[in-house]
Structure formats: structure tokens, C-alpha cells
Design an enzyme around this catalytic site. Structure first.
Site, PDB file in Angstrom:
ATOM      1  N   GLU A 155       0.981  -1.348  -0.029  1.00 22.13           N
ATOM      2  CA  GLU A 155       0.006   0.073  -0.044  1.00 22.13           C
ATOM      3  C   GLU A 155       0.676   1.328  -0.071  1.00 22.13           C
ATOM      4  O   GLU A 155       1.752   1.494   0.782  1.00 22.13           O
ATOM      5  CB  GLU A 155      -0.799  -0.061   1.193  1.00 22.13           C
TER       6      GLU A 155
ATOM      7  N   ASP B  80      -0.292  -0.728   5.741  1.00 18.30           N
ATOM      8  CA  ASP B  80       0.019  -0.225   7.113  1.00 18.30           C
ATOM      9  C   ASP B  80      -1.184  -0.475   8.179  1.00 18.30           C
ATOM     10  O   ASP B  80      -2.281  -1.165   7.682  1.00 18.30           O
ATOM     11  CB  ASP B  80      -0.027   1.223   7.098  1.00 18.30           C
TER      12      ASP B  80
ATOM     13  N   ASP C 221      -2.916   1.138   9.459  1.00 22.57           N
ATOM     14  CA  ASP C 221      -3.923   2.240   9.971  1.00 22.57           C
ATOM     15  C   ASP C 221      -5.252   2.124   9.142  1.00 22.57           C
ATOM     16  O   ASP C 221      -5.399   1.062   8.494  1.00 22.57           O
ATOM     17  CB  ASP C 221      -3.214   3.736   9.528  1.00 22.57           C
TER      18      ASP C 221
ATOM     19  N   ASP D  42      -6.253   3.537   6.385  1.00 19.20           N
ATOM     20  CA  ASP D  42      -6.055   3.496   4.974  1.00 19.20           C
ATOM     21  C   ASP D  42      -5.530   1.924   4.500  1.00 19.20           C
ATOM     22  O   ASP D  42      -6.151   1.411   3.662  1.00 19.20           O
ATOM     23  CB  ASP D  42      -4.961   4.308   4.494  1.00 19.20           C
TER      24      ASP D  42
END
Lengths: 797, 64
Positions: A423, A496, A498, A500
């Protein structure tokens, strides 16, 4: 309106010569079709009488001797002397070719028998025929032998009724030994009954004793329902349109079903036009136009329904009956089953278009269903085209690969090659530096961000990225997908920790699950496990994969200074550690359920009430009891209804507005969830300690709780706090925060990394989550996301 | 997933996993419809902006 129907209305066109010589010219063949055609011809005459409004009962009798009778309660064929011919009008009709009221438009506005040739042909081709007319109080009869009258019309009695009764026996010299087929006759009568709802049709077969009545008040609507009876209709209400213009009556009924085939029956004056014609063309044009107009203009239609339809899209799953009645139809085509009148196309088109627009406007929910159906057809057509395009263009696939997005590896053997789907560009950058380029390839994917509203953004996998993914794998897509051709045997999603990352991961998992299912089934899809935490203690760095590992680390450090007392018993240190780990496990499982919209309290109610298996929801009374418990705790509870997940079970909806809007379904599906099983597992382990007062001494600090579960989060946070003292803990938000060597060591190096193999079940869960996140814009869902969006950052698969 | 019934992601019909070349869909049709939705970028995950903004804060020590 009622025109005189006397002998002068009958015009003579020609004699009967030649009919017996060339029967096929008149009735198509002397096979079963032509044989039955005789009956249709007589039947059409009766129906014409009904169309003119003079008859509402038609009876067909199949006799034991091979003859057949058609009887109607119309006006009766005129028997007075025909002015030009000098014999009775009945005899003219029965013995002169092309003689009949239908050729004079004033007597019948429309008629069905025209595709045939008049009852005289039937007479010519019958061994014998008896015509009986009830008219003006008298009964008349005339017998014919192979079309020739055996004598003049006789008056044989008096009657109260009116009507015509024709009995005939097809001539074995022409047809050989044939019989009327009950099923064929039955089918035609039923068809006529649908087309002519004002008429009752009776059928009796004296050979077998079978007897039936056909009468469908619902007409074409009932016809369509009959045709769709074994299918699953997309919308309940059948679309019905009717109109009249320039002496042409148009009637259409249609309903979409879930299948792919098109069923379309078109009739002109009750004749089934198997080859279609101008009326069908007009209908199709109107259907496509109206649905396109609707899709372009209807308010509140979701954007993904705004699609341009083509003719084939609206045909799929369509069941329609068109019936028009008109003077002077011209039939063309090989079997004369195609309507040729060009003026009919625009006429049908405008009536159907207007009628359909009105229907769509007045029935918004049916309209929406129809729209969804045809748009799906359009989408499938588009997708097949695009998939072919992507798969076919070998050159373009290479372009993608050489355009620099994919960082290829050197290895050629798919068994040894690994593809990292990474990503973001920056992470992609460090992954490119970190990798072993001999066998590890990198494809950066970032997702595309769309600003749709001020307050929110939408994330998608761009079509470009999907193309790159497809090209990189080399296994095709859509109908051409072939897992064997995959250029990689390990495909590793590395994102990640997170929001996103979670979103890209959910999108990718869903995409693989839906479109490349076999990659998952073969065990080729993995998720990289980058550490979530780096813990720094003095000079020592420790990487910890997740919260469970961090907890274990913190508990170890804290344990020396923690005393846990349950009831009267102080737990020894190893037991304390185990209890804390179970508590942490319970907390994680509960919070995972919370991410999926189910609050911990709700889960604990189920556990405590003993609803721990799907079959526990089979007992309706117990389920009702359960709703009471929820209600007592201040939840709003919906109706107990049969479960959609398990046939024998019941479920209900629970809503709460405490601490954010929550709405969830309580039913047999819940206990089958992995997170719920986890809750049960930990709860079971903690059970011996429950129901007792808990005292926790952490250093100087002492806390007392009613019970372990009620103290759950405060007990854990006290211990964690102690364990954290003197540590610097870094929570990695992005792969980019690690330098390439850290990334290699912790995540990419086959010797040291751990990979999570994606199972179909995991992907199915991602799909479910994805569906919750993207579904149509429904308010509860939006609030759900707003309330819980924070939780998604730790989304696990 | 063996023997398990799922629901078609497009039309919601119950779907059998076994011997179903279009799994997890009910039909070729629904699988194609889904593909087109991917390729026309209709599949979106919608996020409130503030969630992303919160992300920029450094998280020190332990759980979020």
C-alpha cells in the site's frame, strides 16, 4: 355501432377449386400442423364473433369418431339468400373460397381468421361437415361432403338461443389417419382464453372423457403470471399497458424474472406471430427507450444505476405478451408468422413508451427493481467486454509491467516467486529497497481517493490498479481467469496498520475473494505481519506483532508487583498471569464484535442467558424471553421473526442509542462467528473466577470490583500501566516508518517473517465487512460507521 | 467453507460453494456484474474525514 350482418355483407372472391388438389397451399401442410389448422380456422371464426362483441362462450368437442365440433353463442352465420350468389349466405361462406364477413371491414373491425383462408377450406378438406345455425328463433342445418352441399339449408326446429355450431371430420384421403391431439387443442384454447378474457372456453374430449374450462379474467396479466409461475419474478406487479389508435388496439403485459431467457409472445388478432414483426420491433424500441429515460431521469436513483442500456439488456429475464388487434394485417416471412405493416411500429412504440413511463412513475418500488435488473444485464455485458479486452491485449499487459509500476524479480519459476502488494508509494519505495530482488516482486497500490462530500471521502481500487494487478498476476480475469497461469505462487498483501491500510486490505481481500477465489482456495494469498509495536527498553529493541504480544510483554514486567485476589483466595503469580491473559483475550474478542456493531453488553447478555449455539434460537419462546432481557437493559427490540440464516430459528433486531447509535441483529448467526466463539472460549476459562469479589493490588494502589468481568477494562489498564513504566513504545502506523533493513528483518525475510495465510473464511468476512462499509447509503449504516470508524484502524482479518 | 451456504454478493441468493464455478456468486451473470462494478470504480469504502485527520497524531505508548 352494430352493423347489419346479413347476406349482403358476404363478398365472394373465388371458388373452392384446387383446395383439395393443393391443400398445403392453403393450410401449410397435411401433417399434424395442417390437420389442427382446420380446427383453428373454425375456432377463429367463433373468436371473431366474440371480438365483435356478440359471443362470450365457445365450446370445443373432440368426438370419438375423429370429428370435432366448435360451438359459439354468437349471432349465427346468416342464412338468407346472398344477393349475388343466389344461395344462402351460409352456403356461400362454407363453399366459396375467400368468402366471409371478415373481408368486409364494416362487419368485423378486426378478425383473427385472416391468416387462414376461411372456413370453406376446412369444408373442402373434410370428409363431411355439418353447420348448424341458431338464428332469429330458428335452427338451420346444412351438411356437406368434401365441400359439396348434400342439399339446401334446412330449417330443423325452433330455438331460444343464437350461435353457430360446426362439426367436421378431416378427410382421411387428405390427412391419412390423424387425430386431434388433446394437449395441442388445450394449449390453443388456454392461449385464446388469456387473450380474450371476456370469453369462456370449454373443451371436452369424448375419447377420454376429459373436460376443462378456460377463463382468465386477468387476461394478459394472468398470462404473464402463468408464464412466470415457475420463475422468481423480480417485481410483484405485472406491468400492463393498453391503448388504441387508428382502429388498432394494443395490449402489453410484462414482468421481469431472475432467469436469463426472454419469453415473448406476440399476437396479432389472436394469431401467434412466431417470427415477430413490426409490433415486436415497436415494443422493444419503446422498452429500451423508456427504461433509458427512467435511468437518466428518475430522482433518488443511486449513481451506479445510471447506465446506458442496449436492446439486449432489457430482453434478459423479460417475460412479455403483446396482443394487438388491427384491420388488414399483412403477414410475411417464411411461415407467414411475421407482421409486416410498417405503420404499426411507431404506433405500438408510442403507446408502450407512454404506458411504461406512466407505470414507472406511479410504481417507484417496482420501477427500482426493474431498473436494477436491467442494469445488471448491462453491467454483465460491459464486464464481459472489458474482461476480454484486458485478457486479450497481451501487448497492453506487457506495457503495464514495463511501465514501472511493477518491480519485477529475477526468478522465473512461479513456485519460487513472491508478489508483494504494498500500500502506498512511500511504503512501496522502502519495500523495493528492502526486498530480495531475486524472487520478490513489488506492486505498489494506493487506492484512489474520491472527494464526494465535504465531510467524507470515498476510497476505491482504481480500475488502473486492478488492471495492473491482473497483468502482474498474468492469470486473466472474469470468464478467462485461470489460476494455473498465475506467475506467482505467493501473493502477499502488505499494508499499514492504519485506516487506509485496513481499507486497501479489505478491498483487496474482497476482490480476490470474489474474482480470484481459486487463488485463496489454493492457499496462495497471504497477509504480511509487520510488527505493530517497537518496544525500546534501554538499549534493547523488541518488535511485537500485535496487542496480544504487547500484553504478554507488559504483563511479564508488571507481574512482580501485582497481587490478584478472587473471593477469599489470592492467586499465585502464574495463575494471575493466565487470568490476565484470558481477560485480555476476552476484551479483544468483545472489541472485535463491537467493530462489527455488536456492543459487549449485548454479547454478554447472550452468553449469560445461554444462547451459545445456533440451535438455541430454535425455541421461539426462549427467544421471546431473550427480548425481554434486552428490553430490561434499555434496548429497543424489534419483532421476533423467522431467521434468514437458519430455517428453524428466530431472530430479532436490537437498537440502542446509548453511546452512539447501534443496531444489530440477534439470531442464530451470531454464535457461529469466530469472535463470538472466542468470547465463549475466554469466558469459559474465566468462569471459575466469576461471581466473586475481585481485589487487585498494583504497587501501592488497590482496587476492588464486584467481579472480574465487570472490572475487565480497569483491571487490565492498571496492570498495563504498570508494565509500561520505563519503556518507550512506538506503534507503527506505516511501513514507511521502518527503515528498509527493519522492514526486511521483521516482515519480508522468509527466514524470520510470519505470514498469515488467507483462508476463504477470512476473505468472506472481509467481504462482509466491505459490504457493511460500502453498501447503499442508508442512514443507520452511516451512523454505524461514524460511531465505529475509529475501531477500524485495527481491523484484523 | 465445505458444504457451507453463503449468499451471492450481488443478488443475495443463497449460494452453494461446492461444484459452483462462479462461487461465491450464484451465476456467471452476477460474477460479471461484480467485475464491472470493480472496473467502473463503483465499489467504495466511505470514511469520515475526521477519522483520517486523527491518524496524523502520534500515538505514544500502548493502545489507541
Amino acid at each position: 355501432m352494430v352493423q347489419a350482418y346479413g347476406a349482403e355483407a358476404i363478398r365472394v372472391l373465388s371458388g373452392l377449386e384446387g383446395v383439395r388438389v393443393r391443400p398445403a397451399m392453403y393450410i401449410g401442410s397435411t401433417g399434424p400442423e395442417g390437420f389442427h389448422h382446420l380446427l383453428w380456422e373454425v375456432l377463429d371464426n367463433a373468436v371473431d364473433e366474440a371480438l365483435a362483441g356478440y359471443c362470450d362462450r365457445i365450446r370445443v368437442i373432440l368426438h370419438a369418431d375423429g370429428s370435432a365440433t366448435v360451438e359459439d353463442n354468437g349471432r349465427g352465420i346468416p342464412v338468407d339468400i346472398h344477393p349475388q350468389e343466389g344461395v344462402s349466405a351460409l352456403e356461400v361462406v362454407m363453399t366459396r373460397l375467400h368468402a366471409g364477413g371478415k373481408f368486409e371491414k364494416t362487419a368485423y373491425k378486426v378478425s383473427g381468421g385472416l391468416h387462414g383462408v376461411g372456413v370453406s377450406v376446412v369444408n373442402a378438406l373434410s370428409e363431411w361437415l355439418v353447420a348448424e345455425v341458431h338464428r332469429e328463433g330458428r335452427i338451420y342445418r346444412q351438411r356437406y361432403s368434401r365441400g359439396v352441399p348434400e342439399g339446401p339449408v334446412e330449417e330443423i326446429g325452433r330455438t331460444q338461443r343464437s350461435g353457430t355450431r360446426i362439426t367436421f371430420k378431416p378427410d382421411p384421403e387428405i390427412f391419412g389417419e390423424q387425430e386431434f391431439d388433446y394437449q395441442v387443442v388445450r394449449h390453443r384454447l388456454r392461449e385464446l382464453a388469456f387473450l380474450n378474457p371476456q370469453v369462456r372456453f370449454y373443451l371436452r374430449d369424448e375419447r377420454s372423457g376429459a373436460e376443462e374450462k378456460f377463463h382468465f379474467r386477468g387476461g394478459l396479466v394472468e398470462f404473464v403470471q402463468h408464464l412466470n409461475r415457475k420463475r422468481e419474478p423480480v417485481h410483484r406487479k405485472v406491468v400492463y399497458i393498453s391503448g388504441e389508435r387508428d382502429l388498432v388496439q394494443v395490449e402489453v403485459a410484462l414482468q421481469y424474472h431472475n432467469g436469463y431467457t426472454e419469453t415473448l409472445y406476440a399476437y396479432v388478432n389472436n394469431i401467434h406471430t412466431r417470427e415477430g414483426g413490426t409490433h415486436v420491433v415497436g415494443f422493444r424500441t419503446a422498452l429500451t427507450r423508456a427504461l433509458n429515460r427512467y435511468l437518466a431521469g428518475a430522482e433518488g436513483l443511486p449513481k451506479n444505476l445510471r447506465v446506458k442500456l442496449e436492446g439486449e439488456d432489457v430482453r434478459e429475464g423479460l417475460c412479455a405478451v403483446i396482443s394487438i388487434r388491427m384491420p388488414d394485417p399483412q403477414f410475411e416471412g417464411q411461415t407467414k408468422m411475421k407482421l409486416g405493416n410498417s405503420e404499426i411500429k411507431p404506433l405500438v412504440e408510442s403507446i408502450v413508451f407512454e404506458g411504461l413511463m406512466r407505470f414507472l412513475e406511479e410504481n417507484p418500488s417496482e420501477a427500482r427493481r426493474i431498473a436494477t435488473r436491467v442494469v445488471q444485464a448491462a453491467r454483465a455485458r460491459e464486464a464481459a467486454r472489458k474482461a476480454r479486452e484486458i485478457a486479450r491485449k497481451k501487448g497492453e499487459a506487457l506495457e503495464v509491467l514495463t511501465a514501472g509500476k511493477l518491480a519485477e524479480c529475477q526468478e522465473k519459476d512461479p513456485e519460487k516467486r513472491e508478489l508483494f502488494l504494498v500500500e502506498g508509494d512511500s511504503a512501496g519505495g522502502s519495500a523495493k529497497q528492502a526486498r530480495d530482488r531475486r524472487f520478490q516482486a513489488i506492486l505498489p497500490l494506493r487506492g484512489k481517493i474520491l472527494n464526494v462530500e465535504k465531510a467524507r471521502i470515498d476510497k476505491v481500487l482504481s480500475s488502473e490498479e486492478i488492471k495492473q494487478l491482473v497483468a502482474s498476476l498474468g492469470a486473466g480475469i472474469g470468464p478467462d481467469f485461470d489460476a494455473d497461469r498465475s506467475r506467482f505462487r505467493r501473493i502477499i498483501i502488505m499494508t499499514d496498520a492504519d485506516v487506509d491500510g485496513a481499507h486497501i486490505r479489505t478491498l483487496l481481500l474482497t476482490f480476490f475473494y470474489r474474482q480470484m477465489t481459486e487463488i485463496i482456495e489454493r492457499g496462495w494469498l497471504y497477509i504480511a505481519q509487520p510488527p505493530l509495536y517497537r518496544v525500546n527498553e534501554g538499549k534493547k529493541d523488541v518488535y511485537l506483532k500485535d496487542d496480544a504480544e504487547l500484553d504478554a510483554y507488559l504483563f511479564t514486567r508488571a507481574l512482580k508487583q501485582v497481587k490478584l485476589k478472587v473471593g477469599e483466595r489470592e492467586l499465585p503469580s502464574p495463575e494471575t498471569r493466565t487470568v490476565l491473559e484470558h481477560l485480555a483475550g476476552l476484551e479483544r474478542a468483545l472489541s472485535e464484535l463491537l467493530r462489527r456493531g455488536i456492543p459487549p453488553e449485548g454479547v454478554l447478555i447472550l452468553v449469560r442467558q445461554g444462547f451459545t449455539r445456533a440451535d438455541h434460537f430454535d425455541d421461539e419462546e426462549r427467544v421471546r424471553e431473550l427480548t425481554r432481557v434486552f428490553r430490561e437493559r434499555g434496548y429497543a427490540v424489534g419483532r421476533v421473526k423467522p431467521s434468514t440464516h437458519r430455517e428453524s430459528a428466530y431472530e430479532f433486531e436490537v437498537t440502542s442509542s446509548r453511546g452512539g447509535y447501534v443496531s444489530f441483529s440477534v439470531g442464530p448467526e451470531l454464535p457461529t462467528r469466530r469472535e463470538f466463539r472466542e468470547v465463549l472460549r475466554y469466558y469459559g476459562k474465566l468462569e471459575p473466577y466469576l461471581g466473586k469479589e475481585v481485589r487487585l493490588e498494583v504497587g501501592e494502589d488497590t482496587g476492588v470490583w464486584e467481579d472480574l468481568v465487570s472490572g475487565l477494562s480497569s483491571i487490565l489498564s492498571r496492570v498495563r500501566e504498570l508494565g509500561r513504566k520505563g519503556l518507550h513504545i512506538q506503534r507503527y502506523k506505516g511501513l514507511g516508518e521502518m527503515n528498509p533493513s527493519q522492514l526486511w528483518e521483521t516482515t519480508m525475510d522468509p527466514e524470520r517473517r510470519t505470514l498469515l495465510r488467507v483462508e476463504v473464511q477470512d476473505a468472506a468476512e472481509a467481504d462482509e465487512l466491505f459490504t457493511t462499509l460500502m453498501g447503499e447509503k442508508v442512514e443507520p449504516r452511516r451512523e454505524f460507521i461514524q460511531t465505529h470508524a475509529m475501531e477500524y484502524r485495527e481491523l484484523d482479518v | 467453507m465445505a458444504g457451507k451456504l453463503t449468499r451471492c454478493p450481488v443478488c443475495g441468493k443463497p449460494v452453494s460453494w461446492e461444484e459452483n464455478p462462479y462461487r461465491p456468486f450464484c451465476s456467471r451473470r452476477c460474477k460479471l456484474v461484480d467485475l464491472d462494478l470493480w472496473l467502473s470504480e463503483e465499489y467504495r469504502i466511505s470514511v469520515p474525514r475526521e477519522v483520517l485527520e486523527d491518524e496524523t497524531e502520534e500515538v505514544e505508548g500502548g493502545k489507541v
